[in-house]
Scaffold this motif. Structure first.
Motif, mmCIF file in Angstrom:
data_model
loop_
_atom_site.group_PDB
_atom_site.id
_atom_site.type_symbol
_atom_site.label_atom_id
_atom_site.label_comp_id
_atom_site.label_asym_id
_atom_site.label_seq_id
_atom_site.Cartn_x
_atom_site.Cartn_y
_atom_site.Cartn_z
ATOM 1 N N GLY A 119 0.787 -1.222 0.000
ATOM 2 C CA GLY A 119 0.000 0.000 0.000
ATOM 3 C C GLY A 119 0.817 1.268 0.000
ATOM 4 N N GLU A 120 2.145 1.174 -0.027
ATOM 5 C CA GLU A 120 3.019 2.340 -0.067
ATOM 6 C C GLU A 120 3.721 2.409 -1.422
ATOM 7 O OE1 GLU A 120 4.259 2.857 4.643
ATOM 8 O OE2 GLU A 120 5.709 2.059 3.202
ATOM 9 N N TRP B 188 3.607 7.736 -0.943
ATOM 10 C CA TRP B 188 2.159 7.889 -1.143
ATOM 11 C C TRP B 188 1.488 6.615 -0.645
ATOM 12 C CZ3 TRP B 188 -0.582 6.646 -6.291
ATOM 13 C CH2 TRP B 188 -1.955 6.876 -6.160
ATOM 14 N N ARG B 189 0.643 6.759 0.370
ATOM 15 C CA ARG B 189 -0.047 5.620 0.971
ATOM 16 C C ARG B 189 -1.459 5.514 0.426
ATOM 17 N NH1 ARG B 189 3.210 7.890 4.780
ATOM 18 N NH2 ARG B 189 4.661 6.480 5.844
ATOM 19 N N GLN C 295 6.226 -0.449 -9.424
ATOM 20 C CA GLN C 295 6.044 -0.718 -7.999
ATOM 21 C C GLN C 295 4.709 -1.389 -7.703
ATOM 22 O OE1 GLN C 295 7.336 2.548 -5.262
ATOM 23 N NE2 GLN C 295 7.761 3.674 -7.143
ATOM 24 N N ALA C 296 3.702 -1.195 -8.576
ATOM 25 C CA ALA C 296 2.380 -1.768 -8.332
ATOM 26 C C ALA C 296 2.258 -3.206 -8.820
ATOM 27 C CB ALA C 296 1.311 -0.904 -9.011
ATOM 28 N N LEU C 297 3.024 -3.609 -9.822
ATOM 29 C CA LEU C 297 2.849 -4.936 -10.418
ATOM 30 C C LEU C 297 3.111 -6.090 -9.453
ATOM 31 C CD1 LEU C 297 4.258 -4.409 -14.023
ATOM 32 C CD2 LEU C 297 1.930 -5.021 -13.355
ATOM 33 N N PRO C 298 4.061 -6.029 -8.527
ATOM 34 C CA PRO C 298 4.234 -7.189 -7.629
ATOM 35 C C PRO C 298 3.052 -7.443 -6.715
ATOM 36 C CG PRO C 298 6.213 -5.828 -7.665
ATOM 37 C CD PRO C 298 5.146 -5.063 -8.371
ATOM 38 N N HIS C 299 2.209 -6.447 -6.474
ATOM 39 C CA HIS C 299 1.112 -6.606 -5.519
ATOM 40 C C HIS C 299 -0.262 -6.427 -6.146
ATOM 41 C CE1 HIS C 299 4.280 -6.308 -2.514
ATOM 42 N NE2 HIS C 299 4.663 -5.168 -3.060
ATOM 43 N N GLY C 300 -0.361 -6.017 -7.397
ATOM 44 C CA GLY C 300 -1.662 -5.743 -7.983
ATOM 45 C C GLY C 300 -1.661 -5.910 -9.479
#
Length: 547
Positions: free
Chosen positions: A234-235, A295-296, A326-331
């Motif tokens: 989320g960060e 940015w959270r 940064q978003a691809l590993p979690h979403g």
């Protein structure tokens, strides 16, 4: 015979000879004053050194991150207690303190004597320019007056090797309206013009003590490239800022500086770049602790969506690429390239990338699906809460919608008589926080008026990049910057503000398109290492240059 009276001696009379000649008296007074100054010189140097040490300690404590202040304070107290228990420990500590203060006072005196020859003239000119703003006719003893003593108003100052002012601390009268932004802006603009343009200044107003400190800020590092940052789910790291702005640091790998602050020409910058890359290949990158702008996002975030504006070539596309990596590993990521430049071709066919659209028809279909997906997630989450079950796994994975230049896509849709793509963003923007959907919009500054009301009202996290004025920063972020923007900045340099928080200086990590031959090999390889594996079910993208 009577005695003759003795003649009277008249000291200092008009017709007599004075007992001490005037020239010899002045020399005697001067030698006496010099002797007293020599005797008191150690005490003066000692007091000056104590002030220097106190100022350094106060500055170090202010720059220290909040999570380190507790351990440092504990360590200092423990050392003091150990010194107290040791034989002659307090005496040794006092002698060491006196020695350090004497050396600091001696160094300060030497530094003052090395002030450039034109430094005094610069300070006198600056003092005279401040007289109309810091003086009043009814003031019986004005601190600022034409022909006055500037040393009483300027407490401390420093110059660089070229003789330009780098730091200045001044006093101003108590009746100056330092609480009014307009009055402050006039003083800051005057100091900026007189101290030298083309640099970024920080103004710190101490209203209680009537002091103003001007400091030239160093350039933010451009040597940080795309990499895996140590963050929690989320960060998202938007970039990096000054140590005094945030109370957190991240370990990052940094190479050589790739460009300066706009002071070098193109040929000199290319030469510096080649030398730096050769040195990085030989020595390897180094790890540094750098303060980030984080940015959270998530269900409890007050800034679930972000808007980035900038001039052409300012780095908004680089920011979107950095966020996507940064978003691809979690979403999952959905990209809309409104400009149609192909800057996101490296994401096509990768695992976790749902689509990379650049045409009007595909964009409308993709955004319409994103609206339905947001509604589906809301319904599924509501049913899970009613049944007191955990939310389904498919809605716990964040959905990122990245739009680059939606104003250009809206213009094409209007020309073809289609629906405005920005209207389809209303549902993800309004309900994205509850549905675990994040929207990131990037566009040019001159197209800000073409953005829809939903985009402008729901994007509370803001970023502005490129050479911008204070008025433009205030219009985008809702607050003016705390520094003076410079007319020339490297790509990715700007300001960021998260919600109602402070305005931070920002440098976006270098995240070039790996297909771009103009980008350096080290930066392109860093991006390729972060890209996920190709999706077997998706069509394969062409191989990157040099890959």
């Amino acid at each position: 015979m009577g005695r003759r009276p003795l003649p009277r001696l008249r000291l200092g009379s008009a017709g007599g000879t004075p007992l001490v000649p005037p020239g010899r008296g002045r020399a005697f007074a001067r030698s006496t004053a010099d002797g007293v100054a020599d005797v008191l010189q150690p005490l003066v140097a000692l007091s000056r050194g104590l002030r220097v040490l106190a100022a350094v300690g106060r500055r170090k404590w202010t720059e220290l991150p909040g999570d380190r202040r507790g351990p440092v304070c504990t360590l200092v107290v423990a050392c003091g207690f150990v010194l107290y228990l040791l034989p002659y420990g307090p005496l040794a500590a006092a002698i060491s303190l006196i020695g350090a203060a004497g050396w600091a006072g001696r160094g300060r005196a030497g530094a003052a004597s090395e002030t450039p020859a034109d430094g005094t003239e610069r300070l006198r000119t600056l003092y005279e320019a401040l007289v109309p703003y810091f003086s009043a006719a009814e003031d019986p003893s004005p601190l600022y007056s034409h022909g006055g003593d500037w040393s009483e108003a300027f407490d401390s100052f420093a110059f660089d090797e070229s003789g330009r002012l780098t730091r200045l601390r001044l006093h101003y009268p108590a009746y100056f309206t330092d609480g009014e932004p307009a009055a402050r802006a006039r003083i800051e603009q005057l100091l900026y013009a007189k101290s030298g343009r083309g640099r970024e200044y920080l103004f710190e107003w101490d209203e209680e003590a009537n002091n103003l400190t001007l400091t030239v800020l160093p350039a933010l590092s451009t040597a940080i490239h795309a990499q895996r940052f140590v963050t929690a789910p989320g960060e998202t790291v938007l970039g990096f800022t000054d140590p005094s702005s945030v109370q957190r640091t991240l370990p990052v790998l940094a190479g050589p500086e790739t460009c300066g602050e706009g002071e070098e020409d193109e040929e000199g910058a290319e030469g510096t770049r080649e030398v730096g890359l050769k040195k990085a290949a030989a020595d390897g990158p180094e790890t540094h602790d750098v303060p980030p702008v984080v940015w959270r996002t998530g269900p409890r975030s007050t800034e679930p969506h972000l808007l980035a504006l900038g001039q052409p070539g300012s780095g908004t596309t680089t920011l979107l690429r950095s966020i996507a990596l940064q978003a691809l590993p979690h979403g999952e990521v959905l990209v809309v390239d409104g400009g149609g430049t192909g800057e996101y071709a490296c994401l096509s066919g990768r695992t976790g990338v749902l689509a990379v659209e650049c045409g009007p028809a595909g964009t409308l279909a993709t955004l319409e699906w994103a609206g339905h997906e947001t509604e589906r997630r809301l319904i599924a989450a509501n049913r899970a809460r009613q049944l007191r079950h955990a939310p389904p796994e498919d809605i716990q994975r964040p959905l990122w919608i990245l739009l680059d230049r939606p104003s250009a896509m809206s213009h094409l849709a209007a020309a073809d008589g289609r629906t405005d793509p920005q209207e389809l963003l209303a549902v993800p923007l309004r309900h994205g926080r509850a549905a675990n959907v994040r929207v990131v919009v990037a566009d040019q500054l001159d197209a800000a008026e073409a953005l829809s009301e939903a985009v402008r009202s729901h994007t509370r996290a803001r970023v502005v990049l490129g050479p911008v004025s204070s008025e433009q920063v205030a219009a985008v972020l809702g607050a003016p910057p705390h520094t003076t923007p410079t007319p020339e900045v490297p790509p990715g340099r700007g300001y960021a503000r998260l919600g109602a928080g402070p305005v931070h200086r920002l440098q976006v990590p270098a995240t070039p398109d790996p297909y771009d031959e103009a980008a350096s090999e080290a930066e392109r390889q860093a991006v390729l290492r972060l890209l996920p594996a190709p999706d077997p079910a998706a069509p394969q993208a062409p191989a990157p240059v040099g890959g």
